[in-house]
Design an enzyme around this catalytic site. Structure first.
Site, mmCIF file in Angstrom:
data_model
loop_
_atom_site.group_PDB
_atom_site.id
_atom_site.type_symbol
_atom_site.label_atom_id
_atom_site.label_comp_id
_atom_site.label_asym_id
_atom_site.label_seq_id
_atom_site.Cartn_x
_atom_site.Cartn_y
_atom_site.Cartn_z
ATOM 1 N N GLY A 1 30.566 46.024 58.819
ATOM 2 C CA GLY A 1 29.396 45.867 57.953
ATOM 3 C C GLY A 1 28.769 44.478 58.074
ATOM 4 C CB ILE A 2 27.103 42.426 55.463
ATOM 5 C CG1 ILE A 2 26.014 43.443 55.079
ATOM 6 C CG2 ILE A 2 26.590 40.995 55.317
ATOM 7 C CD1 ILE A 2 25.630 43.445 53.610
ATOM 8 N N GLY B 1 34.080 42.590 49.842
ATOM 9 C CA GLY B 1 33.589 43.222 48.621
ATOM 10 C C GLY B 1 33.770 44.719 48.672
ATOM 11 C CE1 TYR C 1 29.257 45.554 44.749
ATOM 12 C CE2 TYR C 1 26.958 45.774 44.085
ATOM 13 C CZ TYR C 1 27.907 45.471 45.050
ATOM 14 O OH TYR C 1 27.508 45.069 46.309
ATOM 15 N N GLY D 1 19.495 43.540 49.713
ATOM 16 C CA GLY D 1 19.166 44.861 49.186
ATOM 17 C C GLY D 1 20.068 45.867 49.866
HETATM 18 N N1 LIG Z 1 25.749 47.343 51.971
HETATM 19 C C1 LIG Z 1 24.966 47.024 50.971
HETATM 20 O O1 LIG Z 1 24.006 47.742 50.643
HETATM 21 C C2 LIG Z 1 25.196 45.744 50.206
HETATM 22 C C3 LIG Z 1 24.151 45.278 49.393
HETATM 23 C C4 LIG Z 1 24.332 44.099 48.690
HETATM 24 C C5 LIG Z 1 25.526 43.414 48.790
HETATM 25 N N2 LIG Z 1 26.521 43.886 49.582
HETATM 26 C C6 LIG Z 1 27.747 43.108 49.651
HETATM 27 O O2 LIG Z 1 27.974 42.747 51.001
HETATM 28 C C7 LIG Z 1 29.378 42.528 51.212
HETATM 29 C C8 LIG Z 1 29.820 43.324 52.422
HETATM 30 O O3 LIG Z 1 29.624 44.696 52.142
HETATM 31 P P1 LIG Z 1 29.373 45.780 53.301
HETATM 32 O O4 LIG Z 1 28.244 46.596 52.862
HETATM 33 O O5 LIG Z 1 29.362 45.118 54.608
HETATM 34 O O6 LIG Z 1 30.702 46.661 53.090
HETATM 35 P P2 LIG Z 1 31.782 47.270 54.105
HETATM 36 O O7 LIG Z 1 32.511 48.255 53.291
HETATM 37 O O8 LIG Z 1 31.158 47.667 55.377
HETATM 38 O O9 LIG Z 1 32.723 45.998 54.420
HETATM 39 C C9 LIG Z 1 33.517 45.447 53.405
HETATM 40 C C10 LIG Z 1 34.454 44.409 53.992
HETATM 41 O O10 LIG Z 1 35.201 43.834 52.902
HETATM 42 C C11 LIG Z 1 36.567 43.927 53.198
HETATM 43 N N3 LIG Z 1 37.345 44.091 51.973
HETATM 44 C C12 LIG Z 1 37.299 45.094 51.074
HETATM 45 N N4 LIG Z 1 38.210 44.874 50.105
HETATM 46 C C13 LIG Z 1 38.827 43.722 50.410
HETATM 47 C C14 LIG Z 1 39.862 42.968 49.811
HETATM 48 N N5 LIG Z 1 40.463 43.366 48.689
HETATM 49 N N6 LIG Z 1 40.255 41.827 50.413
HETATM 50 C C15 LIG Z 1 39.664 41.398 51.571
HETATM 51 N N7 LIG Z 1 38.692 42.067 52.186
HETATM 52 C C16 LIG Z 1 38.288 43.207 51.608
HETATM 53 C C17 LIG Z 1 36.719 45.122 54.133
HETATM 54 O O11 LIG Z 1 37.943 45.003 54.867
HETATM 55 C C18 LIG Z 1 35.466 44.956 54.981
HETATM 56 O O12 LIG Z 1 35.704 43.996 55.990
HETATM 57 C C19 LIG Z 1 30.060 42.965 49.918
HETATM 58 O O13 LIG Z 1 30.333 41.812 49.137
HETATM 59 C C20 LIG Z 1 29.017 43.821 49.234
HETATM 60 O O14 LIG Z 1 29.179 43.848 47.839
HETATM 61 C C21 LIG Z 1 26.390 45.038 50.302
#
Ligand SMILES: NC(=O)c1ccc[n+]([C@@H]2O[C@H](COP(=O)([O-])OP(=O)(O)OC[C@H]3O[C@@H](n4cnc5c(N)ncnc54)[C@H](O)[C@@H]3O)[C@@H](O)[C@H]2O)c1
Length: 253
Positions: A20-21, A96, A160, A191
């Site tokens: 992901g991000i 996250g 959240y 977003g």
């Molecule tokens: N995707 C979206 O729409 C979005 C929007 C706003 C914010 N975010 C934030 O961006 C960040 C990345 O999210 P994403 O969308 O890439 O999600 P994703 O599910 O693709 O990746 C999540 C990452 O967090 C790691 N993770 C999860 N639980 C963990 C823990 N307990 N300890 C250590 N690592 C852990 C996972 O291993 C993974 O590498 C998060 O903080 C999320 O809240 C995402």
């Protein structure tokens, strides 16, 4: 002369960097010259695939498993990162988890603890592990991934939204303590971005959400990583306590 986005010689730790991000940011930092260590939890396979792909190109990336909500695991992960990197210049907190999309009345104490524990406490623990050293070295960049939901709120996601609003407040407060030591603390509030976290929502929710966005589509991880690069590099050296929002127009601040 180095371009102002260059990270050559910088050491970066990215939490949640396996997919992901976070993974897009790992790749962007590594391609701009940083030595990168990442941690993730329960996602070793994706992490190792990313490490192998980037290492094959001669980039410096390593991986460890760490639950960022656990003080002892973060302590061990920080010791590992110091061994791997020597020190940490850039800490990017992306680890996250999304909420379970439940009405608040049905949200349990366990749901609350999990979401706050990973998204907010995890950001605190990882930052706490490195912030003092950064101040002593008179150099540091802390970049926290919040969410636009910190501002907007959303039904079924009180935990959240509270966690991410906490990340924004934490970022602002800590920036006052870091800036005099050239430790700049900022956040990114994306977003909706097409990742596993977003895909956990129902098809109906995703279609409705997408149609409400001014840009008419979800973001891609490659559209978030450049904001992290800006904040991590010399190009972003006048950003202090800010929360930048690549969000397709969903929230306009
Ligand atoms: N995707 C979206 O729409 C979005 C929007 C706003 C914010 N975010 C934030 O961006 C960040 C990345 O999210 P994403 O969308 O890439 O999600 P994703 O599910 O693709 O990746 C999540 C990452 O967090 C790691 N993770 C999860 N639980 C963990 C823990 N307990 N300890 C250590 N690592 C852990 C996972 O291993 C993974 O590498 C998060 O903080 C999320 O809240 C995402």
């Amino acid at each position: 002369m180095k371009n102002s986005f260059d990270l050559t010689g910088r050491k970066a730790l990215v939490t949640g960097g396996s997919r992901g991000i976070g993974a897009a940011i790992v790749e962007t930092f590594a391609r701009h010259g940083a030595q990168v260590a990442l941690c993730q939890y329960g996602d070793d396979e994706n992490a190792e695939r990313l490490v192998q792909r980037l290492s094959a190109e001669g980039l410096s990336v390593s991986n460890i498993s760490c639950d960022v909500s656990s003080q002892s695991q973060v302590h061990d992960m920080a010791a590992w990162a110091r061994r791997e990197l020597g020190h940490v210049d850039i800490l990017l907190n992306s680890a996250g988890v999304g909420g379970s999309d439940k009405p608040f009345a049905e949200t349990t104490q366990d749901d609350w603890d999990r979401i706050i524990g990973i998204n907010l406490q995890g950001t605190f623990l990882a930052t706490h592990a490195f912030f003092g050293e950064m101040c002593e070295r008179k150099y540091g960049r802390v970049i926290n991934i919040a969410s636009q939901l910190a501002y907007k709120g959303a039904a079924g996601l009180a935990h959240y939204c509270a966690a991410k609003a906490g990340v924004v407040g934490f970022t602002r407060a800590l920036s006052f303590e870091g800036a005099p030591y050239n430790v700049l603390v900022n956040a990114i509030a994306p977003g909706p971005v097409d990742t596993e976290l977003l895909r956990a929502h129902s098809r109906e929710w995703l279609d409705r959400k997408q149609s409400q966005l001014p840009i008419g589509r979800f973001g891609h991880v490659e559209e978030i990583a450049p904001t992290a690069l800006l904040l991590a590099s010399k190009a972003g050296s006048f950003y202090v306590g800010q929360t930048l929002s690549p969000n397709g127009g969903d929230v306009m601040l």
